[in-house]
Every structure is written in structure tokens, then in C-alpha cells.
Motif scaffolding. Structure first.
Motif, PDB file in Angstrom:
ATOM      1  N   ARG A  23      -5.595 117.023  -4.842  1.00 56.61           N
ATOM      2  CA  ARG A  23      -5.864 117.531  -6.416  1.00 56.61           C
ATOM      3  C   ARG A  23      -4.829 118.849  -6.543  1.00 56.61           C
ATOM      4  N   GLN A  24      -5.060 119.716  -5.891  1.00 64.55           N
ATOM      5  CA  GLN A  24      -3.993 120.758  -5.935  1.00 64.55           C
ATOM      6  C   GLN A  24      -2.556 120.102  -6.167  1.00 64.55           C
ATOM      7  N   ALA A  26      -1.369 117.369  -7.103  1.00 61.66           N
ATOM      8  CA  ALA A  26      -1.327 116.710  -8.358  1.00 61.66           C
ATOM      9  C   ALA A  26      -1.188 117.579  -9.602  1.00 61.66           C
ATOM     10  N   ASP A  27      -2.041 118.733  -9.684  1.00 67.84           N
ATOM     11  CA  ASP A  27      -2.229 119.732 -10.529  1.00 67.84           C
ATOM     12  C   ASP A  27      -0.757 120.283 -10.667  1.00 67.84           C
ATOM     13  N   MET A  28      -0.275 120.503  -9.488  1.00 70.21           N
ATOM     14  CA  MET A  28       1.186 121.430  -9.504  1.00 70.21           C
ATOM     15  C   MET A  28       2.069 120.474 -10.148  1.00 70.21           C
ATOM     16  N   GLY A  30       1.661 117.742 -12.506  1.00 62.52           N
ATOM     17  CA  GLY A  30       1.156 117.308 -13.635  1.00 62.52           C
ATOM     18  C   GLY A  30       0.758 115.958 -13.602  1.00 62.52           C
ATOM     19  N   ASN A  32      -1.996 112.678 -12.079  1.00 67.22           N
ATOM     20  CA  ASN A  32      -3.622 112.186 -11.780  1.00 67.22           C
ATOM     21  C   ASN A  32      -3.608 112.350 -10.281  1.00 67.22           C
ATOM     22  N   PHE A  33      -4.477 112.911  -9.813  1.00 65.06           N
ATOM     23  CA  PHE A  33      -4.587 113.174  -8.330  1.00 65.06           C
ATOM     24  C   PHE A  33      -4.688 112.001  -7.568  1.00 65.06           C
TER      25      PHE A  33
END
Length: 74
Positions: A23-24, A26-28, A30, A32-33
Motif C-alpha cells: 500500500r505504501q 502504491a501510494d508513492m 499513484g 492501486n495497491f
């Protein structure tokens, strides 16, 4: 083992080395995790653009590997 699986394993190892969750990462990036997990399992035909984002977030380079050509011919 497919090339996708090999790439996925390398990305998972780098992510774990940097103590990041899917998840981290994926957030970095942009994205979907759930796609990070698919990429790491080799179950997702990742585009060069997404692969580039993931590699940038992990501080890794995308390298193009050329096969050795017999007799020096391409």
C-alpha cells in the motif's frame, strides 16, 4: 519462471528491503495497491510507464539487457 515473475521477485525484494508495504509503495507510485501484489507475483503485464514509476519509488533503474549475439551480428 517467466520474466514477469523474475521482475516481480526483484521488486518485492527491493520493497521489503526498504520496509515498505504494498500500500505504501502504491501510494508513492499513484497506482492501486492490489496491482503492486499482481506485479510482484508476475500476474500483471505491467506497462513500461507503471514499471518506471515503481522503480523510481524504489530508487531502482530499469535496465535493458541484451543477449550476447553470435559472431558479433545483431
Amino acid at each position: 519462471m517467466t520474466h514477469r515473475e523474475k521482475i516481480g521477485q526483484q521488486l518485492a525484494a527491493l520493497r521489503n528491503k526498504r520496509s515498505l508495504t504494498t500500500r505504501q509503495l502504491a501510494d508513492m507510485c499513484g497506482i492501486n495497491f492490489s496491482n503492486i501484489g499482481k506485479i510482484e507475483r508476475g500476474a500483471y503485464n505491467v506497462s513500461i510507464d507503471i514499471l518506471s514509476k515503481v522503480c523510481d519509488a524504489l530508487g531502482a533503474d530499469i535496465k535493458i539487457i541484451e543477449k550476447e549475439v553470435e559472431n558479433g551480428e545483431a
